[in-house]
Design a protein around this motif. Structure first.
Motif, mmCIF file in Angstrom:
data_model
loop_
_atom_site.group_PDB
_atom_site.id
_atom_site.type_symbol
_atom_site.label_atom_id
_atom_site.label_comp_id
_atom_site.label_asym_id
_atom_site.label_seq_id
_atom_site.Cartn_x
_atom_site.Cartn_y
_atom_site.Cartn_z
ATOM 1 N N ASP A 144 8.820 152.563 78.795
ATOM 2 C CA ASP A 144 9.551 153.576 78.786
ATOM 3 C C ASP A 144 11.238 153.085 78.520
ATOM 4 O O ASP A 144 12.049 153.857 77.758
ATOM 5 N N ASN A 145 11.497 151.972 78.981
ATOM 6 C CA ASN A 145 12.821 151.423 78.740
ATOM 7 C C ASN A 145 12.593 150.094 78.493
ATOM 8 O O ASN A 145 12.757 149.030 79.273
ATOM 9 N N PRO A 146 12.603 149.449 77.311
ATOM 10 C CA PRO A 146 12.097 148.225 76.961
ATOM 11 C C PRO A 146 13.278 147.286 77.227
ATOM 12 O O PRO A 146 13.972 146.823 76.170
ATOM 13 N N ASP A 147 13.774 146.916 78.304
ATOM 14 C CA ASP A 147 14.917 146.290 78.812
ATOM 15 C C ASP A 147 14.399 144.821 78.712
ATOM 16 O O ASP A 147 13.539 144.156 79.488
ATOM 17 N N PRO A 148 15.163 143.660 77.821
ATOM 18 C CA PRO A 148 14.693 142.521 77.572
ATOM 19 C C PRO A 148 14.917 141.682 79.005
ATOM 20 O O PRO A 148 14.236 140.869 79.143
ATOM 21 N N ASP A 149 15.913 142.027 79.597
ATOM 22 C CA ASP A 149 16.312 141.055 80.959
ATOM 23 C C ASP A 149 15.290 141.401 81.917
ATOM 24 O O ASP A 149 14.871 140.657 82.746
ATOM 25 N N VAL A 150 14.826 142.657 82.116
ATOM 26 C CA VAL A 150 13.814 142.732 82.759
ATOM 27 C C VAL A 150 12.349 142.187 82.422
ATOM 28 O O VAL A 150 11.703 141.641 83.349
ATOM 29 N N ALA A 151 12.324 142.238 81.199
ATOM 30 C CA ALA A 151 11.161 141.696 80.594
ATOM 31 C C ALA A 151 10.827 140.283 80.973
ATOM 32 O O ALA A 151 9.930 139.737 81.361
ATOM 33 N N VAL A 152 11.909 139.524 80.714
ATOM 34 C CA VAL A 152 11.821 138.181 80.963
ATOM 35 C C VAL A 152 11.569 137.746 82.588
ATOM 36 O O VAL A 152 11.291 136.664 82.788
ATOM 37 N N GLU A 153 12.002 138.551 83.314
ATOM 38 C CA GLU A 153 11.878 138.277 84.859
ATOM 39 C C GLU A 153 10.301 138.334 85.097
ATOM 40 O O GLU A 153 9.905 137.896 86.367
ATOM 41 N N LEU A 154 9.553 138.833 84.463
ATOM 42 C CA LEU A 154 8.290 139.173 84.869
ATOM 43 C C LEU A 154 7.705 137.331 84.894
ATOM 44 O O LEU A 154 6.508 137.397 85.553
ATOM 45 N N HIS A 155 8.302 136.608 83.962
ATOM 46 C CA HIS A 155 7.675 135.322 84.287
ATOM 47 C C HIS A 155 7.800 134.874 85.715
ATOM 48 O O HIS A 155 6.880 133.802 85.934
ATOM 49 N N ASN A 156 8.832 135.362 86.480
ATOM 50 C CA ASN A 156 9.028 134.770 87.920
ATOM 51 C C ASN A 156 8.094 135.346 88.738
ATOM 52 O O ASN A 156 7.369 134.405 89.358
ATOM 53 N N ILE A 157 7.527 136.500 88.564
ATOM 54 C CA ILE A 157 6.422 137.216 89.339
ATOM 55 C C ILE A 157 5.122 136.224 88.887
ATOM 56 O O ILE A 157 4.202 135.976 89.908
ATOM 57 N N ASP A 158 5.118 135.977 87.547
ATOM 58 C CA ASP A 158 3.786 135.630 87.122
ATOM 59 C C ASP A 158 3.495 134.040 87.778
ATOM 60 O O ASP A 158 2.451 133.565 87.936
ATOM 61 N N GLU A 159 4.833 133.495 87.897
ATOM 62 C CA GLU A 159 4.633 131.955 88.749
ATOM 63 C C GLU A 159 4.117 132.295 90.119
ATOM 64 O O GLU A 159 3.301 131.146 90.480
#
Length: 244
Positions: A144-159
């Motif tokens: 809905d809202n392709p925010d790059p700052d939110v997108a890169v934070e997924l790496h933290n959850i993935d860790e």
């Protein structure tokens, strides 16, 4: 592109985006039911997850048809081409996420009414499913809202997911493992399925970064966090240093 053709193109592209969102919603639904089947030994949830796979396949095929029309018949300009190709990449990841969730549901159904893993490990699996559910919700929001700052934070959850998988892998391979070999194998498989699902969420998020910025996630982070970073200048410095 003529105005009428352009309008038709935009309409098809918007329909493609709606299908993409529907596909993500379906994937998240499948995983939610698969996780409930796993956590609660729910045969109903396992069957519901498996029945939703057909819906996922239908949307995937529709997306493929739309993409062929957009690419082959309407010659998109550069920005739109990037959007279509990104959407195709996302569809591929959603398909794989659906397959991974399906594997979890199949395993839960196979072991029913017995649990897949030993009861004392319930808390670990609950945390794993929570993290993955959060990643799925964030992935949906990015459509809905392709925010790059939110997108890169997924790496933290993935860790966090990677850490849980590594912990469980160590647990089942320890000599002190007190449960059955079947439970060890099943648990290792489940942890792997969730880890791969999470990785696919990261892939989708990375594509959203590229769609908005034209950069890979690591390049975007470098430019965001080091605004004066100039790769050309850095490479030129290296060249001067070692040139003979």
């Amino acid at each position: 592109m003529k105005p009428m053709l352009r309008a038709a193109y935009r309409e098809n592209l918007e329909a493609f985006n709606r299908d993409l969102i529907a596909m993500c919603d379906t994937v998240c639904t499948i995983m939610d039911h698969a996780s409930s089947a796993l956590l609660e030994q729910s045969l109903d949830d396992a069957e519901t997850a498996l029945s939703e796979i057909d819906s996922l396949q239908e949307i995937s095929e529709r997306c493929e048809e739309r993409s062929m029309s957009l690419l082959a018949l309407q010659s998109p300009v550069a920005g739109d081409l990037r959007q279509v190709l990104s959407a195709l990449y996302v569809v591929e990841n959603f398909e794989r996420m659906g397959s991974l969730a399906r594997n979890i549901a199949l395993l839960a159904r196979l072991r029913h009414p017995a649990p897949v893993y030993p009861a004392p490990l319930q808390g670990y699996i609950e945390e794993l499913t929570r993290l993955v559910r959060e990643m799925g919700a964030t992935t949906r929001a990015l459509l809905d809202n392709p925010d790059p700052d939110v997108a890169v934070e997924l790496h933290n959850i993935d860790e966090g997911v990677d850490d849980m998988r590594a912990f469980l892998q160590t647990l089942v391979s320890d000599r002190k493992w007190e449960y059955s070999t079947r439970e060890a194998v099943d648990l290792a498989m489940v942890a792997r399925y969730y880890e791969r699902y999470a990785d696919r969420c990261v892939n989708v998020a990375g594509r959203m970064v590229f769609l908005v910025t034209g950069l890979k996630p690591e390049e975007y982070l470098r430019q965001r966090d080091e605004p004066d970073y100039d790769p050309d200048e850095k490479f030129a410095t290296i060249e001067r240093k070692f040139r003979r």
